[in-house]
Design an enzyme around this catalytic site. Structure first.
Site, mmCIF file in Angstrom:
data_model
loop_
_atom_site.group_PDB
_atom_site.id
_atom_site.type_symbol
_atom_site.label_atom_id
_atom_site.label_comp_id
_atom_site.label_asym_id
_atom_site.label_seq_id
_atom_site.Cartn_x
_atom_site.Cartn_y
_atom_site.Cartn_z
ATOM 1 N N GLY A 90 -5.978 2.852 -1.098
ATOM 2 C CA GLY A 90 -7.393 3.033 -0.352
ATOM 3 C C GLY A 90 -8.716 3.480 -1.436
ATOM 4 C CG ASP A 100 -5.048 -9.398 4.027
ATOM 5 O OD1 ASP A 100 -3.684 -9.049 3.782
ATOM 6 O OD2 ASP A 100 -5.226 -9.440 5.244
ATOM 7 C CG ASN A 145 -0.263 -0.020 2.605
ATOM 8 O OD1 ASN A 145 0.762 0.762 2.697
ATOM 9 N ND2 ASN A 145 -0.902 -0.690 3.489
ATOM 10 C CB THR A 174 -3.383 -0.764 -2.468
ATOM 11 O OG1 THR A 174 -2.795 -0.869 -1.227
ATOM 12 C CG2 THR A 174 -3.522 -2.130 -3.434
#
Length: 320
Positions: free
Chosen positions: A232, A262, A192, A230
């Protein structure tokens, strides 16, 4: 990176972690010496590896799980979970040297969370144990691992995947020192935006999703062929041989973000194993991760294939 082209369900081997997660809602973090009342206590199976394995299975893949449990009663939660989800446990090992892993998740009113984890038995997963799963990896279409297990075990799973022409996907969570040894063995790196910054020794507290494109480019230059960061609700950023691009996310009203990452990684692995182009695979994963934010808990919130496909159609139909 080998792509799955058969029409049958792909096979994914997850080399990862299992914990029994204990979750509680709190209004804020307590200060030192303060007792703060929480609510909505929930105990459930978790751990990045277990969450990813369950998500892969619910999204239509045949799944093998490689990991280590203790000899205690909490291990029964893992055995029952994998049985219910139809996950292969041929290489699920047990140890009497440590307890089964546990995690404590504190959830805030806005749906965000903080986690404390004792990986315990998961730290006993060795490269030799992963070697015993070599035949499973060879027959897989993708191998997915994380860093809640010893780096040597994660590395060995990536090495075996590369050896057999299987797509290797590393979710570098938690971000730790020593990831350099994994360069040259990972096809797809999926941090992330906070973890991605930490991997480059950038202050994670200062990292924002706006920095993700530059960070993804740098990580690729560092030796990872494809990097997906990533971000969010802002979606994800891709950096690969075609350059960098941002993929818009699937907007939802988040209730609990605990298992979203995940689920994203599992959906990405399934889509890649099915032969989807990387951009489409990320879109599919965005939808799965978003849906996982809409319920409390990890495993309980993981969506099924039809739910993700419906969200994909409603989110990205204008782009098709």
């Amino acid at each position: 990176m080998t792509r799955h082209t058969k029409k049958t369900a792909p096979t994914i081997t997850v080399v990862g972690s299992f914990t029994v997660d204990m979750m509680m809602r709190i209004p804020r973090l307590p200060v030192y010496g303060e007792t703060l009342l929480g609510s909505s206590f929930l105990q459930a199976p978790g751990g990045k590896g277990a969450n990813q394995a369950v998500a892969c299975a619910r999204l239509g893949a045949n799944v093998n799980y490689v990991g280590v449990l203790g000899m205690d009663s909490m291990a029964e939660a893992a055995l029952e979970l994998f049985r219910q989800e139809g996950i292969g446990t041929e290489c699920l090992f047990r140890t009497d040297e440590a307890a089964t892993g546990v995690g404590f998740v504190l959830q805030f009113p806005d749906g965000n969370n903080v986690c404390l984890t004792d990986m315990a038995a998961n730290q006993h997963l060795s490269a030799d144990m992963v070697d015993r799963a070599a035949s499973l990896i060879e027959e897989s279409d993708a191998v997915l691992t994380c860093l809640e297990i010893p780096t040597d075990a994660a590395l060995r799973s990536m090495e075996l995947a590369r050896k057999h022409g299987v797509c290797s996907i590393l979710n570098p969570a938690p971000a730790i020192a020593g990831i350099e040894k994994l360069k040259g063995h990972v096809d797809v790196l999926t941090p992330n935006h906070v973890e991605a910054a930490a991997l480059l020794n950038i202050d994670p507290d200062a990292a924002t999703s706006a920095d993700a494109v530059a960070i993804a480019r740098t990580l690729r230059e560092e030796g990872f062929p494809a990097v997906i960061i990533t971000c969010g609700e802002d979606g994800a950023v891709i950096a690969d041989g075609c350059g960098e691009m941002r993929v818009l996310g699937a907007k939802v009203q988040a209730v609990d973000t605990t298992g979203a990452g995940d689920t994203f990684n599992a959906a990405l692995a399934v889509a890649i194993a099915e032969g989807k182009p990387l951009v489409e695979a990320v879109m599919f994963a965005n939808c799965a991760g978003a849906l996982a934010c809409m319920k409390v808990g990890c495993v309980a919130a993981i969506p099924y294939r039809d739910e993700v496909e419906e969200r994909f159609r409603s989110t990205y139909s204008a782009m098709n």
